[in-house]
Design an enzyme around this catalytic site. Structure first.
Site, PDB file in Angstrom:
ATOM      1  N   SER A 201       0.792  -1.230   0.000  1.00  0.00           N
ATOM      2  CA  SER A 201       0.000   0.000   0.000  1.00  0.00           C
ATOM      3  C   SER A 201       0.823   1.277   0.000  1.00  0.00           C
ATOM      4  O   SER A 201       0.250   2.373  -0.154  1.00  0.00           O
ATOM      5  CB  SER A 201      -0.956   0.014   1.198  1.00  0.00           C
TER       6      SER A 201
ATOM      7  N   LYS B  60       0.321   3.902  -2.708  1.00  0.00           N
ATOM      8  CA  LYS B  60      -0.639   5.007  -2.685  1.00  0.00           C
ATOM      9  C   LYS B  60       0.049   6.369  -2.610  1.00  0.00           C
ATOM     10  O   LYS B  60      -0.564   7.386  -2.981  1.00  0.00           O
ATOM     11  CB  LYS B  60      -1.613   4.825  -1.522  1.00  0.00           C
TER      12      LYS B  60
ATOM     13  N   SER C 235      -6.065   4.121   3.914  1.00  0.00           N
ATOM     14  CA  SER C 235      -5.508   3.133   2.985  1.00  0.00           C
ATOM     15  C   SER C 235      -6.630   2.509   2.164  1.00  0.00           C
ATOM     16  O   SER C 235      -6.747   1.287   2.043  1.00  0.00           O
ATOM     17  CB  SER C 235      -4.711   2.052   3.726  1.00  0.00           C
TER      18      SER C 235
END
Length: 503
Positions: A136, A139, A335
């Protein structure tokens, strides 16, 4: 004694407060002060009028604004990060972190980059240029590229147009993943279908709605990403990515909102988000019973109109998402994988690429190069980090964060507002709470990433002597056992940077 200014680009772009959905834990006073040091250093920069006002749609030039006396500058309550604090040395950082890189819980490959935020100078790296599965942490790249490509004030439209036959309404998805059905949606402040339905009824006049067609053709190609684990579409953190959806494709947004903390954001998703949204819209238009909603495409404007009905292709209404600065904030702080995939497609649309997984990845790579960053050190298959095909080097991440903090691209500073804070918020709320890591409480502000065998963290840390650093640590060959142990091993590294002057 004058207060030292924060590094350019960080302070002036603190975003609006986060949505009140998630609880924030209490911190000791000393740690709270450190958190506020990072967040409040730029209070003066968000007072209206100013760039943030424009991004959020405020009009500071109207009659009301002209009539108001200008507000005085606020008195500083905490000093900003000290740009004159001594910079750590390579030897000092090496001595602090290298003994921690061999932890068994991190596996056989740990790549790291540490750089000074003010100067952008690399201080320490090991495997810094090596592409690593970022999870993640991807991102951060998605946030930077969409802010650069679309701008912080851009809003994603959802439209309704007249169909080919009288009473037929085409709901055209523009890619807003936060669109709500009504006031009980998952994302506070989101655009709403009930608002759009009122506009449509008024525009139709005496023509009764008879049918709803959903046009989700803006996003072509597969709805699930390459390199996703098999359980991602149904596991609660991913979804089918379509140009039209409500509440991030959650089947019960009210329940998901109430249980967000307990479930860590996981929620059941509907298998066909565009058709589900269309059925909700049809009910709002008064089409009861077993509503039959079909997919199709909006007719071009300019066709002949039936008696008393709007001409095919005529816009009947439009609602718009929260501004991009807010969408990026939510994506990073929560997230949110579905928002991330939608924003990657906005990068594609801005760069005339297909709004697909492939097109989004290509457009993000293009924007990275436009920003002068080493595009050869990033290779993406999605925008969320769910794909195991993604590769990003730690040094690209620290370069990206340093670029956002320098002030040359003020629109990029929005990525800092959503970064979780150690022992305080988001995915770091339960971390930096044990002796070996607690030096990072309140002073580590970073995006995390986790897949089975993959653990990553990248963001900012303030040293014991007040120097603001950017760091990234990625490991993609970790044992598949207890993830908490691996995360603590990562936290010890950032904690070591926070606890030393590293000189």
């Amino acid at each position: 004694m004058p207060v030292s200014p924060p590094p350019a680009g960080i302070g002036p772009l603190a975003p609006p407060p986060p949505a009140p959905r998630r609880r924030r834990r209490l911190l000791p006073v000393a740690v709270l002060a450190t958190v506020l040091l990072l967040v409040l250093a730029g209070v003066a920069g968000v007072l209206r009028p100013g760039p943030v006002a424009g991004w959020l749609g405020d009009d500071a030039t109207g009659p009301a604004a002209a009539a108001q006396a200008p507000e005085p500058d606020p008195s500083p309550v905490l000093a900003g990060p000290d740009a004159n604090a001594p910079q750590p040395t390579s030897a000092g950082v090496r001595a602090a972190v290298e003994p921690l890189l061999g932890a068994a819980a991190l596996g056989s490959r740990v790549n790291i980059s540490v750089a000074d935020l003010t100067t952008g100078q690399s201080i320490y790296a090991r495997g810094g240029d090596d592409g690593t599965v970022p999870a993640s942490v991807t991102k951060l790249a998605t946030g930077v590229t969409v802010l650069e490509a679309r701008g912080p004030g851009y809003r994603i439209p959802t439209r309704a147009v007249a169909g080919a036959n009288p009473g037929e309404v085409v709901l055209v998805g523009g890619g807003d993943p936060t669109l709500a059905v009504n006031g009980n949606g998952f994302y506070p402040g989101a655009a709403r279908l009930d608002t759009l339905a009122k506009q449509v009824k008024q525009a139709l006049g005496g023509t009764a709605p008879t049918k709803v067609v959903v046009d989700s053709s803006l996003f072509p190609g597969p709805v699930h990403g390459p390199g996703w684990d098999d359980d991602i579409p149904t596991g609660g953190y991913g979804a089918s990515i379509t140009a039209l959806m409500t509440d991030g494709a959650r089947s019960d947004p009210e329940a998901a909102r109430k249980t967000f903390d307990d479930t860590h954001g996981a929620a059941e998703r509907v298998p066909q988000p565009d058709l589900t949204a269309g059925r909700s819209f049809a009910r709002l238009l008064g089409l009861g019973g077993d509503v039959q909603v079909t997919r199709g495409t909006a007719p071009p404007a300019g066709g002949a109109a039936a008696s008393g009905a709007p001409a095919p292709g005529t816009e009947l209404g439009k609602v718009e998402s929260l501004p991009m600065i807010r969408l990026v904030d939510i994506m990073i702080s929560d997230s949110d994988n579905v928002i991330a995939e939608a924003l990657a497609r906005q990068v594609a649309l801005a760069r005339n690429q297909p709004a697909s997984f492939v097109g989004g990845a290509a457009a993000m790579d293009e924007v990275i190069g436009e920003l002068g960053l080493p595009a050869g050190e990033i290779s993406l298959s999605d925008g969320s980090g769910l794909s195991r095909n993604n590769r990003i080097s730690p040094s690209l991440l620290t370069d990206l964060i340093a670029l956002a903090g320098k002030g040359d691209h003020p629109e990029l500073g929005a990525i800092f507002g959503g970064l979780p804070v150690g022992a305080w918020s988001g995915t770091l709320g339960d971390r930096y709470r044990v002796d070996a890591t607690e030096a990072g409480a309140g002073v580590v502000r970073a995006k995390t990433g986790t897949l089975t065998g993959v653990h990553a963290i990248a963001g900012l840390v303030t040293t014991a002597e007040g120097r603001l650093l950017t760091f990234a640590v990625l490991t993609d060959r970790a044992p598949a056992g207890d993830s908490d142990v691996s995360r603590q091993a990562l936290d010890r590294i950032a904690g070591a940077l926070a606890g030393c002057g590293c000189r």
